[in-house]
Design a protein around this motif. Structure first.
Motif, short mmCIF file in Angstrom:
data_model
loop_
_atom_site.label_atom_id
_atom_site.label_comp_id
_atom_site.label_asym_id
_atom_site.label_seq_id
_atom_site.Cartn_x
_atom_site.Cartn_y
_atom_site.Cartn_z
N GLU A 105 0.83 -1.21 0.00
CA GLU A 105 0.00 0.00 0.00
C GLU A 105 0.86 1.25 0.00
O GLU A 105 0.55 2.25 -0.68
N ALA A 106 1.97 1.23 0.73
CA ALA A 106 2.87 2.39 0.77
C ALA A 106 3.50 2.65 -0.59
O ALA A 106 3.72 3.81 -0.97
N ALA A 107 3.81 1.59 -1.35
CA ALA A 107 4.44 1.76 -2.67
C ALA A 107 3.51 2.49 -3.63
O ALA A 107 3.91 3.46 -4.30
N CYS A 108 2.25 2.07 -3.73
CA CYS A 108 1.30 2.74 -4.64
C CYS A 108 1.00 4.15 -4.17
O CYS A 108 0.87 5.08 -4.99
N ASP A 109 0.90 4.35 -2.86
CA ASP A 109 0.64 5.69 -2.35
C ASP A 109 1.78 6.64 -2.69
O ASP A 109 1.57 7.79 -3.09
N GLY A 110 3.04 6.15 -2.58
CA GLY A 110 4.19 6.98 -2.92
C GLY A 110 4.24 7.30 -4.41
O GLY A 110 4.63 8.41 -4.79
N MET A 111 3.89 6.34 -5.26
CA MET A 111 3.90 6.59 -6.70
C MET A 111 2.89 7.68 -7.07
O MET A 111 3.18 8.56 -7.89
N ARG A 112 1.72 7.63 -6.47
CA ARG A 112 0.70 8.64 -6.79
C ARG A 112 1.10 10.03 -6.29
O ARG A 112 0.76 11.03 -6.92
N ARG A 113 1.87 10.08 -5.18
CA ARG A 113 2.20 11.38 -4.58
C ARG A 113 3.46 12.01 -5.18
O ARG A 113 3.52 13.23 -5.37
N TYR A 114 4.48 11.19 -5.50
CA TYR A 114 5.78 11.76 -5.83
C TYR A 114 6.25 11.51 -7.27
O TYR A 114 7.10 12.27 -7.77
N ALA A 115 5.75 10.48 -7.94
CA ALA A 115 6.29 10.13 -9.26
C ALA A 115 5.89 11.19 -10.30
O ALA A 115 4.77 11.71 -10.29
N GLN A 116 6.84 11.50 -11.22
CA GLN A 116 6.61 12.45 -12.31
C GLN A 116 7.13 11.84 -13.61
O GLN A 116 8.14 11.13 -13.62
#
Length: 217
Positions: A181-192
């Motif tokens: 869950e943390a991996a998908c949440d981080g991708m949505r918040r920080y990935a560009q």
């Protein structure tokens, strides 16, 4: 006095008799006059009766006979004789019918091939991956830190035409729901990303996959 009264009475009698005679005369004249006028009107009625005399019917006389003699018919000359014996055109006979002329078929030249279309399609590319990947790892879930959980999470994301992650799913689990869950949440918040381009060079949505490693130092 007695003589005078007798004289006056005698005069009255005479006057009365005269007046009576006058009335009789007037009555007689009146009666005879009315009778005369009535008889006159009766005579006029008898003498003024309208008698319709029969009118004689007029018979139409026949018209007089026509004594004019009709003019003689005009003299018409006979038309000139017409010679209808026209010689027919000569008929030419051909012993052998010549073959028809050959039809020349013109085949148009083939159209030149269309020039190859230059495609401007381009796949989605991460932008500054090392920077935002480090931020994801720095946000290590506190629950996983306390339990000493480590693992690698495979994620598949959908990148929109604006270069941001619009959806994320776990393609391979780390064995920990907290890390997944943390991996998908981080991708949505920080990935560009630089968005993908279609054949005409317009930005479009596309998929991209990666793996996130969680390790405790």
């Amino acid at each position: 006095m007695a003589y005078a009264d007798q004289t006056m009475s005698g005069n009255k009698i005479v006057a009365i008799v005269i007046v009576g005679l006058i009335h009789l005369a007037l009555g007689y004249a009146l009666v005879t006059g009315l009778a005369y006028s009535a008889m006159k009107k009766a005579i006029e009625r008898v003498t003024t009766v309208d008698i319709d005399e029969p009118t004689e019917e007029k018979t139409e006389e026949p018209p007089p006979p026509d004594t004019k003699v009709p003019p003689p018919p005009p003299i018409v000359a006979p038309p000139p004789p017409i010679n209808i014996n026209i010689a027919p055109p000569p008929i030419q006979t051909v012993e052998r019918i010549p073959p028809p002329a050959p039809v020349l078929r013109v085949v148009p030249a083939p159209a030149p091939p269309a020039p190859p279309r230059v495609s401007h399609a381009k796949a989605v590319q991460p932008k500054g991956q090392s920077r935002w990947a480090a931020r994801i790892q720095e946000n290590y879930p506190s629950r996983a830190v306390r339990s000493g959980t480590e693992g690698t999470v495979g994620v598949s994301v959908t990148v929109g035409s604006n270069g941001k992650v619009s959806a994320c799913s776990v393609s391979s689990s780390s064995g920990s729901d907290v890390l997944d869950e943390a991996a998908c949440d981080g991708m949505r918040r920080y990935a560009q990303f630089d968005p993908a381009l279609d054949d005409d060079g317009n930005p479009t949505s596309a998929s991209w996959s990666t793996r996130i490693v969680y390790r405790l130092n």
